[in-house]
Write a protein that holds these residues in place. Sequence first.
Motif, mmCIF file in Angstrom:
data_model
loop_
_atom_site.group_PDB
_atom_site.id
_atom_site.type_symbol
_atom_site.label_atom_id
_atom_site.label_comp_id
_atom_site.label_asym_id
_atom_site.label_seq_id
_atom_site.Cartn_x
_atom_site.Cartn_y
_atom_site.Cartn_z
ATOM 1 N N ARG A 129 0.788 -1.332 0.091
ATOM 2 C CA ARG A 129 -0.096 0.050 0.158
ATOM 3 C C ARG A 129 0.881 1.261 -0.115
ATOM 4 O O ARG A 129 1.884 1.354 0.663
ATOM 5 C CB ARG A 129 -0.754 0.127 1.415
ATOM 6 N N ASP A 130 0.406 2.335 -0.569
ATOM 7 C CA ASP A 130 0.832 3.521 -0.361
ATOM 8 C C ASP A 130 2.516 3.746 -0.892
ATOM 9 O O ASP A 130 3.252 3.964 -0.111
ATOM 10 C CB ASP A 130 0.523 4.426 0.768
ATOM 11 N N VAL A 131 3.177 3.091 -1.826
ATOM 12 C CA VAL A 131 4.429 2.955 -2.037
ATOM 13 C C VAL A 131 4.923 3.978 -2.910
ATOM 14 O O VAL A 131 4.391 4.658 -3.578
ATOM 15 C CB VAL A 131 4.491 1.716 -3.296
ATOM 16 N N THR A 132 6.138 4.254 -2.291
ATOM 17 C CA THR A 132 7.005 5.217 -2.920
ATOM 18 C C THR A 132 8.364 4.521 -3.548
ATOM 19 O O THR A 132 8.895 3.769 -2.615
ATOM 20 C CB THR A 132 7.435 6.392 -1.953
ATOM 21 N N ILE A 133 8.492 4.755 -4.767
ATOM 22 C CA ILE A 133 10.082 4.117 -5.365
ATOM 23 C C ILE A 133 10.890 5.387 -5.646
ATOM 24 O O ILE A 133 10.522 6.270 -6.218
ATOM 25 C CB ILE A 133 9.573 3.294 -6.696
ATOM 26 N N ILE A 134 12.172 5.136 -5.237
ATOM 27 C CA ILE A 134 12.912 6.216 -5.478
ATOM 28 C C ILE A 134 14.338 5.233 -6.008
ATOM 29 O O ILE A 134 14.668 4.499 -5.475
ATOM 30 C CB ILE A 134 13.542 6.802 -3.938
ATOM 31 N N ARG A 135 14.611 5.935 -7.254
ATOM 32 C CA ARG A 135 15.947 5.399 -8.119
ATOM 33 C C ARG A 135 16.848 6.220 -7.244
ATOM 34 O O ARG A 135 16.941 7.420 -7.709
ATOM 35 C CB ARG A 135 15.597 5.572 -9.584
ATOM 36 N N ILE A 136 17.951 5.554 -7.009
ATOM 37 C CA ILE A 136 19.317 6.245 -6.561
ATOM 38 C C ILE A 136 20.282 5.701 -7.635
ATOM 39 O O ILE A 136 20.361 4.318 -8.160
ATOM 40 C CB ILE A 136 19.711 6.006 -5.297
ATOM 41 N N GLY A 137 21.239 6.303 -7.927
ATOM 42 C CA GLY A 137 22.496 5.925 -8.804
ATOM 43 C C GLY A 137 23.403 7.141 -8.875
ATOM 44 O O GLY A 137 23.524 7.902 -8.287
ATOM 45 N N THR A 138 24.253 6.614 -9.957
ATOM 46 C CA THR A 138 25.354 7.851 -10.585
ATOM 47 C C THR A 138 24.899 8.349 -11.816
ATOM 48 O O THR A 138 24.068 7.921 -12.605
ATOM 49 C CB THR A 138 26.644 7.031 -10.574
ATOM 50 N N SER A 139 25.462 9.421 -12.389
ATOM 51 C CA SER A 139 25.232 10.113 -13.348
ATOM 52 C C SER A 139 26.593 11.180 -13.724
ATOM 53 O O SER A 139 27.317 11.350 -13.075
ATOM 54 C CB SER A 139 23.997 10.858 -13.372
#
Length: 325
Positions: free
Chosen positions: A136-146
């Motif tokens: 329920r009520d999911v937040t997805i955060i992509r973390i990485g390099t750039s």
Amino acid sequence: MERGRPPVRQQGLTEGSCHPELCLSPAPAPAVPPFCPVPPAPGAAPGAACAPAVPCRCLLALLTPFTSSPRSSGLVHIKNPHLETMDEDVLYHLDLGTKTHNLPAMFGDIKHGMGIPSVSIMLHELIKLLHHAKCRDVTIIRIGTSGGLGVEAGSVVITDRAVDACFQPRFEQVVLGDVVVRGTDLDGGLVEELLACSKAVPDFPTLVGHTMCTYDFYEGQGRLDGALCSFSNEKKLEYLKRAHDAGVRNIEMESTAFAALCGLCGLRAAVVCVTLLDRLEGDQIRASHEVLHEYQQRPQRLVAAFIRRRLGLCAATGNTQPSSD
């Protein structure tokens, strides 16, 4: 229409709109406890709520409570009516299945490769996993390099808009020979919340800007050091400066697909990446292994501060360096 190019059709969801083949409005779901990847304390009764004293290590899917959600149940909903007719859904790349595993009671670490194809495969199966697990009520955060653009190496960029190599907020996916154009909007409130959390980690610069997503690391990003190069350094710099003028502050290879898939499935999503160099100054990464290792921890530290804030652990010191274990 451009010769040899498949026809283009727009795809998106507007408030109040409904496609009859994609409408999956379910009956009210039974009350289930929010899913949490952190196990309860030893000796706790089955089903007891967990109370982690440290930030959750799951930096990909942040199962944190919100006051509102795309649907009243807060569950993740799949935009694919065919799934309901399947006897079993095997998430092959995750080595999971709806019959072989009790998905509502478990959650695993998800790892993926590089670029749009890898993140697309991972997201399709992750989003289905969240659906089957009744999260329920999911937040997805992509973390990485750039690669940075006009910002110093080691800066953390919170993406306010994911754009393609022509600086447009769109993701093009070929489906059955047609080019489907999908929007790449990200959650503005989540961007502001992450920026506010950067005050807990003041020892590196954090900023908000556009992120340019490309299909290729070398020619697609205007690099001069690939196996192929058909342009001059002057042309490269002209292109990168145009990108900077359009608001682009970093370049990577996943954000448009990530934003499009999450948006279509009603998930709050954000992209947080550290810059390993300023592309206006060169193509090669010159920092030492030790420096790069510290850079790569910066997005994790910012998102950890976000998790602490969501868990009510704001007293924890966000500036604390992680251990080397």
